[in-house]
Each structure stands twice: as structure tokens, then as C-alpha cells.
Write a protein that holds these residues in place. Structure first.
Motif, PDB file in Angstrom:
ATOM      1  N   LYS A  37       0.833  -1.209   0.000  1.00 37.83           N
ATOM      2  CA  LYS A  37       0.000   0.000   0.000  1.00 37.83           C
ATOM      3  C   LYS A  37       0.864   1.255   0.000  1.00 37.83           C
ATOM      4  CE  LYS A  37      -4.146  -1.936   2.178  1.00 37.83           C
ATOM      5  NZ  LYS A  37      -5.056  -1.870   3.356  1.00 37.83           N
ATOM      6  N   GLY A  38       2.000   1.188   0.718  1.00 40.66           N
ATOM      7  CA  GLY A  38       2.881   2.343   0.777  1.00 40.66           C
ATOM      8  C   GLY A  38       3.525   2.660  -0.570  1.00 40.66           C
ATOM      9  N   PHE A  39       3.841   1.591  -1.335  1.00 40.54           N
ATOM     10  CA  PHE A  39       4.496   1.781  -2.626  1.00 40.54           C
ATOM     11  C   PHE A  39       3.537   1.670  -3.810  1.00 40.54           C
ATOM     12  CE2 PHE A  39       8.164   0.747   0.012  1.00 40.54           C
ATOM     13  CZ  PHE A  39       9.113   1.647  -0.461  1.00 40.54           C
ATOM     14  N   LYS A  40       2.252   1.549  -3.536  1.00 41.15           N
ATOM     15  CA  LYS A  40       1.263   1.387  -4.605  1.00 41.15           C
ATOM     16  C   LYS A  40       1.314   2.515  -5.637  1.00 41.15           C
ATOM     17  CE  LYS A  40      -3.689   0.586  -5.354  1.00 41.15           C
ATOM     18  NZ  LYS A  40      -5.013   0.456  -4.688  1.00 41.15           N
ATOM     19  N   PRO A  41       1.371   3.798  -5.223  1.00 39.43           N
ATOM     20  CA  PRO A  41       1.456   4.875  -6.230  1.00 39.43           C
ATOM     21  C   PRO A  41       2.689   4.751  -7.115  1.00 39.43           C
ATOM     22  CG  PRO A  41       0.896   5.772  -4.075  1.00 39.43           C
ATOM     23  CD  PRO A  41       1.301   4.350  -3.859  1.00 39.43           C
ATOM     24  N   HIS A  42       3.826   4.368  -6.525  1.00 40.43           N
ATOM     25  CA  HIS A  42       5.063   4.249  -7.296  1.00 40.43           C
ATOM     26  C   HIS A  42       4.966   3.098  -8.310  1.00 40.43           C
ATOM     27  CE1 HIS A  42       5.892   5.967  -3.308  1.00 40.43           C
ATOM     28  NE2 HIS A  42       6.770   6.738  -3.936  1.00 40.43           N
ATOM     29  N   ILE A  43       4.394   1.976  -7.862  1.00 35.47           N
ATOM     30  CA  ILE A  43       4.234   0.822  -8.757  1.00 35.47           C
ATOM     31  C   ILE A  43       3.328   1.176  -9.932  1.00 35.47           C
ATOM     32  CG2 ILE A  43       3.330  -1.541  -8.932  1.00 35.47           C
ATOM     33  CD1 ILE A  43       4.092  -1.899  -5.958  1.00 35.47           C
ATOM     34  N   LEU A  44       2.232   1.877  -9.641  1.00 29.20           N
ATOM     35  CA  LEU A  44       1.298   2.267 -10.698  1.00 29.20           C
ATOM     36  C   LEU A  44       1.957   3.222 -11.688  1.00 29.20           C
ATOM     37  CD1 LEU A  44      -1.982   2.734  -8.624  1.00 29.20           C
ATOM     38  CD2 LEU A  44      -1.457   0.904 -10.239  1.00 29.20           C
ATOM     39  N   MET A  45       2.798   4.142 -11.192  1.00 34.13           N
ATOM     40  CA  MET A  45       3.491   5.065 -12.092  1.00 34.13           C
ATOM     41  C   MET A  45       4.459   4.329 -13.010  1.00 34.13           C
ATOM     42  SD  MET A  45       4.217   8.597  -9.998  1.00 34.13           S
ATOM     43  CE  MET A  45       4.922   7.853  -8.533  1.00 34.13           C
ATOM     44  N   VAL A  46       5.171   3.338 -12.463  1.00 36.29           N
ATOM     45  CA  VAL A  46       6.096   2.547 -13.282  1.00 36.29           C
ATOM     46  C   VAL A  46       5.333   1.775 -14.354  1.00 36.29           C
ATOM     47  CG1 VAL A  46       7.711   0.604 -13.263  1.00 36.29           C
ATOM     48  CG2 VAL A  46       7.866   2.363 -11.496  1.00 36.29           C
ATOM     49  N   LEU A  47       4.215   1.147 -13.963  1.00 36.31           N
ATOM     50  CA  LEU A  47       3.397   0.399 -14.930  1.00 36.31           C
ATOM     51  C   LEU A  47       2.839   1.322 -16.014  1.00 36.31           C
ATOM     52  CD1 LEU A  47       1.448  -2.017 -12.531  1.00 36.31           C
ATOM     53  CD2 LEU A  47       3.328  -2.595 -14.075  1.00 36.31           C
ATOM     54  N   ALA A  48       2.458   2.534 -15.614  1.00 38.56           N
ATOM     55  CA  ALA A  48       1.944   3.499 -16.597  1.00 38.56           C
ATOM     56  C   ALA A  48       3.011   3.867 -17.617  1.00 38.56           C
ATOM     57  CB  ALA A  48       1.447   4.755 -15.881  1.00 38.56           C
ATOM     58  N   GLN A  49       4.260   4.047 -17.157  1.00 36.48           N
ATOM     59  CA  GLN A  49       5.345   4.388 -18.079  1.00 36.48           C
ATOM     60  C   GLN A  49       5.659   3.227 -19.018  1.00 36.48           C
ATOM     61  OE1 GLN A  49       6.610   7.433 -18.493  1.00 36.48           O
ATOM     62  NE2 GLN A  49       5.112   8.044 -16.964  1.00 36.48           N
ATOM     63  N   ILE A  50       5.593   1.994 -18.504  1.00 39.14           N
ATOM     64  CA  ILE A  50       5.805   0.821 -19.352  1.00 39.14           C
ATOM     65  C   ILE A  50       4.720   0.748 -20.434  1.00 39.14           C
ATOM     66  CG2 ILE A  50       5.809  -1.712 -19.408  1.00 39.14           C
ATOM     67  CD1 ILE A  50       7.038  -1.642 -16.586  1.00 39.14           C
ATOM     68  N   ALA A  51       3.478   1.017 -20.032  1.00 37.60           N
ATOM     69  CA  ALA A  51       2.372   1.010 -20.997  1.00 37.60           C
ATOM     70  C   ALA A  51       2.563   2.086 -22.054  1.00 37.60           C
ATOM     71  CB  ALA A  51       1.047   1.209 -20.260  1.00 37.60           C
ATOM     72  N   TYR A  52       3.013   3.277 -21.633  1.00 36.36           N
ATOM     73  CA  TYR A  52       3.268   4.362 -22.583  1.00 36.36           C
ATOM     74  C   TYR A  52       4.348   3.970 -23.589  1.00 36.36           C
ATOM     75  CZ  TYR A  52       0.470   8.239 -20.722  1.00 36.36           C
ATOM     76  OH  TYR A  52      -0.555   9.066 -20.370  1.00 36.36           O
ATOM     77  N   THR A  53       5.371   3.254 -23.122  1.00 35.33           N
ATOM     78  CA  THR A  53       6.463   2.850 -24.006  1.00 35.33           C
ATOM     79  C   THR A  53       5.948   1.971 -25.138  1.00 35.33           C
ATOM     80  OG1 THR A  53       8.031   2.940 -22.162  1.00 35.33           O
ATOM     81  CG2 THR A  53       8.702   1.703 -24.119  1.00 35.33           C
ATOM     82  N   PHE A  54       5.114   0.992 -24.807  1.00 34.15           N
ATOM     83  CA  PHE A  54       4.526   0.140 -25.850  1.00 34.15           C
ATOM     84  C   PHE A  54       3.602   0.954 -26.758  1.00 34.15           C
ATOM     85  CE2 PHE A  54       5.674  -3.255 -22.842  1.00 34.15           C
ATOM     86  CZ  PHE A  54       6.287  -4.143 -23.723  1.00 34.15           C
TER      87      PHE A  54
END
Length: 226
Positions: free
Chosen positions: A9-26
Motif C-alpha cells: 500500500k505504501g508503494f502502490k502509487p510508485h508501482i502504478l506510475m512505473v506500470l503506466a510508463q511501461i504502458a506508454y512505451t509500448f
């Protein structure tokens, strides 16, 4: 188990931001492949946000129908400006610039959005750049490192990196000619990221009066498509 859940829960925002950047790359590569096979950027943006609006509508309705604030004329005008700046203006310049540059350039320069947003937020006094505080120092250093990385990726021409296997996405260039106009592409990309940063700042103000993120996203998608 409880500790693991708390850490997640503490790192949830960071994980979501990383996943969003990966999605943007594709997304960059898929988008350029679509454009080079004849898809018009403006048509692409329209379809994209119609689909986005339809996908978000059920979530917005069922999750926020009881807490959704009442829409006023002033809020509708605000949503229109948000859609115009963040959906229509930003993305039209952004995707047109892809025709003149490359996915690598866009993927590297996208990091300037956070830096530009931070600078604008400091100017508008939404953020405190207190260099006496470790958090303030981290924000300033992160901004400088981000800008330095973007400049390096943009200006440095290194050796060509060749794929060891077959590409997953084939990007067709008509008659073997690469149509690139880097100066025009860089201007469009820079303008796009400036308006993108302004859009983030505007959303911060709008969400204070309309604190329904899913509904706001749905409205912006449909209005932006229109």
C-alpha cells in the motif's frame, strides 16, 4: 503478511506510475506503426478517446454515482478547457510530432513533463522547493537529473543498437524513405509537453471542486474526442 500488505500500500502509487510508463512505451511503438500504415493522427486521437470514455463510463457510474458532485455551467466550461488543452491540443501536437521524430525521442523527452510540472507548481506556489529540507533537495535534484538525461538522449548520437531477433512490431516507411523533420518535431514535442504540464496543474485545481477522478476522466475523454 500484514507487513507485506502495508508495504504494498505504501508503494502502490510508485508501482502504478512505473506500470503506466511501461504502458506508454509500448503505446509509442504501436502508435507509430499505425501512423506509418496510414492512420491519421487526428482520427486516431478521436477513436482513442471515444474508446477510453466508453471504457471508463461504467466505472465512473457505478463507483462514483453516489459521491459525484453536481455539474454546474462553470464546471462544464472548466472540463471543456481541460479537454481542449490536455486531450485535443496536447495529443494532436504530440502524435503529429511522432511523424517527424522517433519513439525513442518521445520516450526520453516525456520525462520533462514531471520537471516542467514541478517548475510550474513552484511558480504557482502549489509546491514548496525548500532546499533546506531533504524532500525539497530530492525534488530539485530529480528535476535536474531528468532534464540532463533528456538532453543526453536527444543530442547524443551513439552507435546503432541492432535487434538480435525479429521485431515484434514492423514500422513501415514508405519507399524506404524516413520522413523526419527534427526541428519541426522538437518544437511540436516541446509545445505538447508544456501544455501537458499545464493540464496537470489545471487538474489539481479542478479536482478540488470536482473530486471524482473517474467521472472527470470520462468527461474529458468524450469532450476531447468531440
Amino acid at each position: 503478511m500484514g507487513t507485506s500488505i502495508g508495504t504494498y500500500k505504501g508503494f502502490k502509487p510508485h508501482i502504478l506510475m512505473v506500470l503506466a510508463q511501461i504502458a506508454y512505451t509500448f503505446l509509442y511503438f504501436i502508435t507509430e506503426a499505425s501512423f506509418n500504415h496510414g492512420m491519421n493522427p487526428h482520427v486516431y486521437i478521436t477513436y482513442r478517446h471515444i474508446v477510453a470514455g466508453l471504457a471508463m463510463l461504467p466505472f465512473a457510474y457505478f463507483l462514483e454515482r453516489k459521491t459525484m458532485p453536481k455539474l454546474t455551467i462553470a464546471l462544464l466550461l472548466e472540463i471543456f478547457v481541460l479537454a481542449l488543452v490536455g486531450v485535443s491540443l496536447t495529443l494532436n501536437m504530440y502524435f503529429v510530432s511522432l511523424n517527424y521524430t522517433s519513439p525513442t525521442l518521445l520516450a526520453s523527452m516525456v520525462n520533462t513533463i514531471a520537471a516542467l510540472t514541478f517548475v510550474l507548481a513552484v511558480i504557482l506556489k502549489l509546491e514548496d522547493a525548500n532546499i533546506r529540507n531533504p524532500r525539497g533537495i530530492a525534488k530539485v535534484l530529480g528535476t535536474l537529473v531528468s532534464l540532463a538525461g533528456v538532453m543526453s538522449m536527444t543530442l547524443y548520437k551513439g552507435p546503432v543498437v541492432k535487434s538480435l531477433g525479429h521485431p515484434l512490431i514492423y514500422i513501415h516507411r514508405g519507399n524506404g524513405v524516413v520522413h523526419e523533420n527534427w526541428s519541426k518535431g522538437l518544437i511540436l514535442t516541446a509545445a505538447s509537453y508544456i501544455t501537458w504540464s499545464i493540464w496537470y496543474i489545471m487538474q489539481a485545481y479542478t479536482l478540488k471542486r470536482y473530486p471524482a477522478q473517474l467521472s472527470l476522466t470520462t468527461w474529458m475523454s468524450f469532450v476531447g474526442a468531440a
